[in-house]
Motif scaffolding. Structure first.
Motif, PDB file in Angstrom:
ATOM      1  N   LYS A 131      -4.309  -0.929  -7.009  1.00  0.00           N
ATOM      2  CA  LYS A 131      -5.615  -0.339  -5.797  1.00  0.00           C
ATOM      3  C   LYS A 131      -5.080   1.010  -6.300  1.00  0.00           C
ATOM      4  O   LYS A 131      -3.915   1.538  -6.163  1.00  0.00           O
ATOM      5  CB  LYS A 131      -4.613  -0.305  -4.570  1.00  0.00           C
ATOM      6  N   ASP A 180       0.444  -0.993   0.504  1.00  0.00           N
ATOM      7  CA  ASP A 180      -0.245   0.219   0.158  1.00  0.00           C
ATOM      8  C   ASP A 180       0.652   1.341  -0.127  1.00  0.00           C
ATOM      9  O   ASP A 180       1.863   1.065   0.110  1.00  0.00           O
ATOM     10  CB  ASP A 180      -0.680   0.008   1.310  1.00  0.00           C
ATOM     11  N   ASP A 181       0.277   2.323   0.071  1.00  0.00           N
ATOM     12  CA  ASP A 181       0.981   3.843   0.155  1.00  0.00           C
ATOM     13  C   ASP A 181       1.858   3.639   1.018  1.00  0.00           C
ATOM     14  O   ASP A 181       2.414   2.739   2.178  1.00  0.00           O
ATOM     15  CB  ASP A 181      -0.089   4.640   1.182  1.00  0.00           C
ATOM     16  N   GLY A 228     -11.909   4.280   0.476  1.00  0.00           N
ATOM     17  CA  GLY A 228     -12.737   3.604   0.716  1.00  0.00           C
ATOM     18  C   GLY A 228     -14.245   3.762  -0.658  1.00  0.00           C
ATOM     19  O   GLY A 228     -12.970   3.877  -1.958  1.00  0.00           O
ATOM     20  N   ARG A 235      -6.063  16.201   2.622  1.00  0.00           N
ATOM     21  CA  ARG A 235      -5.001  15.522   2.834  1.00  0.00           C
ATOM     22  C   ARG A 235      -4.016  15.424   2.502  1.00  0.00           C
ATOM     23  O   ARG A 235      -2.971  15.330   2.314  1.00  0.00           O
ATOM     24  CB  ARG A 235      -5.929  14.128   2.763  1.00  0.00           C
TER      25      ARG A 235
HETATM   26  C1  DGJ Z   1      -7.112   5.531   1.314  1.00  0.00           C
HETATM   27  C2  DGJ Z   1      -7.303   3.985   1.163  1.00  0.00           C
HETATM   28  O1  DGJ Z   1      -9.041   3.841   1.373  1.00  0.00           O
HETATM   29  C3  DGJ Z   1      -6.779   3.007   1.733  1.00  0.00           C
HETATM   30  O2  DGJ Z   1      -6.809   1.922   1.886  1.00  0.00           O
HETATM   31  C4  DGJ Z   1      -4.823   3.555   2.247  1.00  0.00           C
HETATM   32  O3  DGJ Z   1      -5.182   2.851   1.009  1.00  0.00           O
HETATM   33  C5  DGJ Z   1      -4.622   4.638   1.905  1.00  0.00           C
HETATM   34  N1  DGJ Z   1      -5.582   5.181   1.548  1.00  0.00           N
HETATM   35  C6  DGJ Z   1      -3.322   4.879   2.320  1.00  0.00           C
HETATM   36  O4  DGJ Z   1      -3.085   6.332   2.146  1.00  0.00           O
END
Ligand code: DGJ
Length: 732
Positions: free
Chosen positions: A476, A366-367, A529, A443
Motif C-alpha cells: 500500500k 499498515d503504518d 484515501g 501531517r
Molecule cells: C492514510 C491512509 O489513507 C490510511 O488508510 C492509513 O494508511 C494511514 N494513512 C496511515 O498513516
C-alpha cells in the motif's frame, strides 16, 4: 486504417467505432479543428467555416479581413498573433518574447503507438489495434517544432493525445505552457461535469451550464488531488446516464493540472487539458525535446454510463498492466482502523488467525511497523523494522502469517520524510524546499525531493530491501500531504519551476523500477484515501484506496462519483466498525458489506472483538463475494440511481457474457408511508431468462430492464437490498 487522409486538401479524419475527429490545414498552413462527434462515414466538408469580418479580431494578412486566428476553430492554438482565447502552449525566447506562430510542416501515420518516455500512457497489445497520426507544426523563426500525436484505439473507441516540443534552433527556449490537448467546438450549448471534493469526501459530481468566459478546474498542489480531478466532460443539457452526447477528457498524470473551458464571444468553446502552467516552466536547450503527458478523449451519444464504460474498458485493459491486471483481487484485512499505531506482533497474529477463519486472503500491515513510528511525528524515511513492536523481525512475521494460509502486504509512505528521522538528520537537503525559507508541514512531515536522482535511488533501494527481505505480495503506497515551499536545492534558478513536474517524473521512475523488480507484488495506490486517484497512478498500481472515509453512506457518493471515470476493480472498499471512525454513523453490517462488495472488498476492523453472530455474518459475506467476485471486478458497471440526487442509490454489475447480474439498492433514510418502488436493471440480455438466486423466481431480461423489480420496504435507516440473477436455461 481508421485514419483517412486527403492529401490534396490536407484533411485528417480519425475514425473510431462510433466516433469521428476531423482536422484540416487551412489558409497559410494553420491547423483547424473541424469536427468531433458521432462517426461520419466520409467527411466532405458540409459544416465548412463561414469567414466573416469581426471587429477586434486581428488579421495576419491585410488583404483579408475575414481571416482571423481569433475566430477560426483551432487544433493547438498559439499566443500572440490575434487569437485572444486561451493558448494551448506558450514559449519564451531568449529575447524575452513570448509570441510564436505554428504552421503545418508535415505528418506521418502508422500502426502502433510508441511509449512516452518516463510517462504513463495507453498501450496497445498488438500493433494493429492502434493507429497513430503525428502532425508536425513549426515556427521557423525560432526553429520550434511541435508534434501533435493522436492515437486511435478503434475497438475501444477512444483517442489519446499528447504533444512533443523540439528545440531545433541554437538558442534556449523556455516552455511556459504546454498543454496535452486543446480543441475548439463551434458551439457552446453544453453542461460541464467535473469531479471535486476533499479528504474523506472525494469525487463529488458537479454539473453546471457553461457560460461565456473561462471556467476551469486545476491542481497546484503537486498531486492530482482530491480537491479537483483531472477530468471534465461537456454534455448536452438533456444528457442522462443512458442517453445523450458526452465529450469527455481525462488526463493520465498525477501532478498539477489544468482542465479549462472557455466560451468566446461568438459561442465557440475551447477545451484545454494539460500540466498546470501556473508555477511551471521548462527550459528547452538546443536539440532537446519535451514530451507532455497523455490525455484521453471519449465521445459517446449514449450518455454517461457509456462514457464510463469506455474509460473503464480502456483503463482495465490498456492502461493497467502486469500480472494483476486480469486477476481476481484478494479479500484483505487491514489493521489500520483496528489498531492504528498501537499494535504488537501478538495482536497482529490474532487478527490474522481470525481473518483466515473468516475466509480472507491477504493481511496488510499498515503504518507503524518501522523506525520508532508510534505516532505521525516520526520515522518516515527510515524503512527499517521497529523491533519494539515486531521483536522477531519482519521475515518471521511474514512466515508466520503465510503459515496460517494468508498472503502478506505492507504499508509505505516512500515520498515523505519526518524531521525526526535518521534520513532527515543525514540529508536535510533531500526535501522539497526553498533555501533559507522555513518549512511548511503537513501531517508533521516533509516531502522528499523526487526531482533529485539520488533521492529516488534511495527510495528504490530502501523499499527493495524490505520487499526482498520477506515474501511480501502487496504494497500500500501512501502519500499524505501536498507540496509546499516548492523548490529544489539541486536545480539552477532558471529551472526552479520545473521542480513539480520533475517530482512526478521521479515518482514514475521509482514506480516503474519497483514494478519491474517486483512483478509479483500487487501495488495499491493511496493518498490519504483517494487523494491521488488518477489515471497516471493506475499505470503503475492497478488499484487505489478510494477514501479514508469507510462510512457506508458516505461511500455511496464517493464510489458512485469515482465510477464516472474509474472501474470498480480499481476501488479499494472496506467494511469497518461502527460507530464509524470518520463520521460517527452506525450503519447495519449488511449495508457496510454491500457497499464494500461494490468494489475491491476488504475489512478494516478489529476482528478479535467481533461477536459470534458478527463472525458468522462475515463468513457469509465473504463466501458470497467469492461467488460474485469476477462479475464485480471484471463485469460491466451500470449506475442506476444517483445518491447525489435522492435518498437512494442503485447500481448493477453485469458479467461480460450477460449471464450474471448483481444489483445493489440502498435507501439512505427510511421513509414514513414509503412509496412502493421498482428498480429497472440495466445491461441485461433481453432474450435471456434470469433466475433469482435467492427466491428461484425466473424473469426475462426485457422484463427486468423495462418493468423492473419490486423493492422491499425496509423499516430502518441505511438499508441495503441486493439481487443476484443468473442466466436460466429452461432445462436447468
Ligand atoms: C492514510 C491512509 O489513507 C490510511 O488508510 C492509513 O494508511 C494511514 N494513512 C496511515 O498513516
Amino acid at each position: 486504417m481508421p485514419i483517412y487522409i486527403d492529401n490534396k486538401k490536407l484533411l485528417f479524419h480519425i475514425q473510431g467505432k462510433d466516433t469521428s475527429y476531423v482536422m484540416q490545414v487551412i489558409k497559410d498552413g494553420y491547423l483547424s479543428h473541424l469536427y468531433w462527434g458521432k462517426r461520419i462515414n466520409k467527411y466532405r466538408g458540409s459544416n465548412k467555416m463561414i469567414y466573416v469580418d469581426r471587429v477586434f479580431s486581428p488579421n495576419p494578412n491585410m488583404s483579408d479581413r475575414t481571416f482571423s486566428l481569433d475566430t477560426i476553430p483551432q487544433e493547438y492554438a498559439s499566443f500572440g498573433n490575434g487569437d485572444y482565447r486561451l493558448p494551448a502552449y506558450q514559449v519564451e525566447t531568449k529575447d524575452g518574447a513570448t509570441i510564436t506562430d505554428l504552421r503545418f510542416k508535415n505528418y506521418k501515420v502508422y500502426k502502433g503507438k510508441p511509449k512516452l518516455k518516463g510517462l504513463p500512457s495507453i498501450y496497445a497489445e498488438k500493433n494493429d489495434e492502434v493507429t497513430t497520426l503525428e502532425i508536425t507544426l513549426t515556427d521557423d523563426l525560432i526553429n520550434l517544432e511541435v508534434i501533435l500525436k493522436f492515437s486511435i484505439l478503434e475497438e475501444f473507441d477512444v483517442i489519446s493525445k499528447s504533444v512533443e516540443f523540439k528545440n531545433n534552433g541554437s538558442e534556449d527556449l523556455k516552455l511556459l505552457k504546454a498543454l496535452s490537448l486543446s480543441l475548439d467546438f463551434r458551439e457552446s450549448d453544453f453542461d460541464l461535469i467535473t469531479l471535486y471534493g476533499t479528504h474523506l469526501n472525494e469525487k463529488n459530481i458537479s454539473r453546471r451550464k457553461i457560460v461565456p468566459g473561462i471556467q476551469k478546474v486545476e491542481s497546484s498542489r503537486g498531486a492530482s488531488s482530491p480537491q479537483q480531478a483531472p477530468f471534465l466532460s461537456l454534455v448536452r443539457s438533456n444528457t442522462t446516464e443512458d442517453t445523450g452526447e458526452v465529450f469527455a477528457f481525462n488526463f493520465i498524470y498525477s501532478g498539477n493540472f489544468t482542465a479549462e473551458v472557455q466560451v468566446d464571444s461568438y459561442e465557440n468553446t475551447r477545451v484545454g487539458m494539460g500540466i498546470n502552467p501556473f508555477n511551471f516552466s521548462w527550459l528547452l536547450k538546443p536539440s532537446e525535446t519535451f514530451q507532455t503527458p497523455e490525455a484521453v478523449m471519449v465521445y459517446t451519444s449514449q450518455g454517461l454510463n457509456d462514457m464510463s464504460h469506455k474509460f473503464h474498458n480502456l483503463y482495465m485493459n490498456r492502461l493497467s498492466r502486469g500480472k494483476f491486471r486480469d486477476r481476481l483481487r484478494p479479500i484483505l484485512i487491514n489493521n489500520w482502523e483496528a489498531t492504528y499505531f498501537d499494535f504488537t506482533e501478538d495482536k497482529i497474529l490474532r487478527i490474522v488467525e481470525e481473518a483466515k477463519n473468516l475466509g480472507m486472503e491477504l493481511f496488510v500491515l499498515d503504518d507503524g511497523w518501522f523506525g520508532k513510528r508510534d505516532n505521525s511525528r516520526t520515522s518516515l524515511g527510515d524503512w527499517t523494522v521497529n523491533e519494539d513492536k515486531l521483536p522477531n523481525g519482519l521475515h518471521s512475521l511474514v512466515e508466520n502469517v503465510r503459515s496460517k494460509g494468508m498472503e502478506f502486504g505492507i504499508w509505505f509512505e516512500p515520498e515523505m520524510v519526518s524531521v525526526d528521522s535518521d534520513l532527515y538528520r543525514k540529508h536535510p537537503d533531500w526535501c522539497i524546499q526553498v533555501t533559507n525559507r522555513p518549512h511548511t508541514f503537513g501531517r508533521n512531515q516533509l516531502v522528499l525531493d523526487l526531482s533529485q536522482k539520488e533521492v529516488c535511488d534511495y527510495i528504490i533501494q530502501s523499499i527493495s530491501t524490505i520487499l526482498s527481505s520477506a515474501a511480501i505480495t502487496y504494497v500500500k503506497w501512501d502519500m499524505n500531504r501536498h507540496l509546499t515551499d516548492v523548490g529544489s536545492v539541486n536545480l539552477p534558478s532558471n529551472r526552479q519551476r520545473e521542480t513539480e513536474h520533475r517530482y512526478i517524473l521521479g515518482l514514475y521512475r521509482i514506480l516503474e523500477e519497483l514494478n519491474t523488480r517486483f512483478p509479483n507484488v500487487l501495488f495499491e495506490n493511496c493518498s490519504s484515501g483517494g487523494g491521488r486517484f488518477d489515471a497516471g497512478m493506475l499505470y503503475y498500481m492497478p488499484q487505489t484506496w478510494t477514501s479514508d472515509n469507510t462510512d457506508a453512506i458516505s461511500r455511496l457518493k464517493i464510489q458512485y462519483g469515482t465510477s464516472i471515470v474509474y472501474p470498480p476493480l480499481t476501488m479499494g472498499a472496506h467494511v469497518s466498525s461502527v460507530p464509524n471512525h470518520q463520521v460517527g454513523r452506525s450503519t447495519p453490517l449488511d449495508t457496510r458489506a454491500q457497499v464494500a462488495m461494490s468494489g475491491n472488498l476488504g475489512y478494516e476492523l478489529d476482528l478479535t472483538s467481533l461477536s459470534i453472530e458478527e463472525k458468522n455474518e462475515l463468513i457469509k459475506q465473504i463466501d458470497y463475494y467469492k461467488e460474485i467476485r469476477s462479475t464485480i471486478q471484471f463485469g460491466t458497471f451500470y449506475r442506476i440511481l444517483s445518491p447525489f440526487e435522492s435518498n437512494e442509490a442503485a447500481w448493477c454489475f453485469v458479467s461480460k457474457d450477460q449471464a450474471e447480474v448483481v444489483v445493489n439498492y440502498f435507501k439512505i433514510l427510511s421513509q414514513p408511508s414509503s412509496p412502493i418502488k421498482t428498480l429497472k436493471i440495466k445491461g441485461l440480455n433481453k432474450r435471456y431468462l434470469y433466475k433469482n438466486r435467492y427466491t428461484n423466481e425466473v424473469f426475462g431480461g426485457d422484463e427486468l430492464m423495462n418493468a423492473g423489480i419490486s423493492l422491499p420496504i425496509k423499516n430502518h435507516d441505511f438499508s441495503a437490498t441486493t439481487f443476484h440473477f443468473i442466466k436460466y436455461n429452461s432445462e436447468d
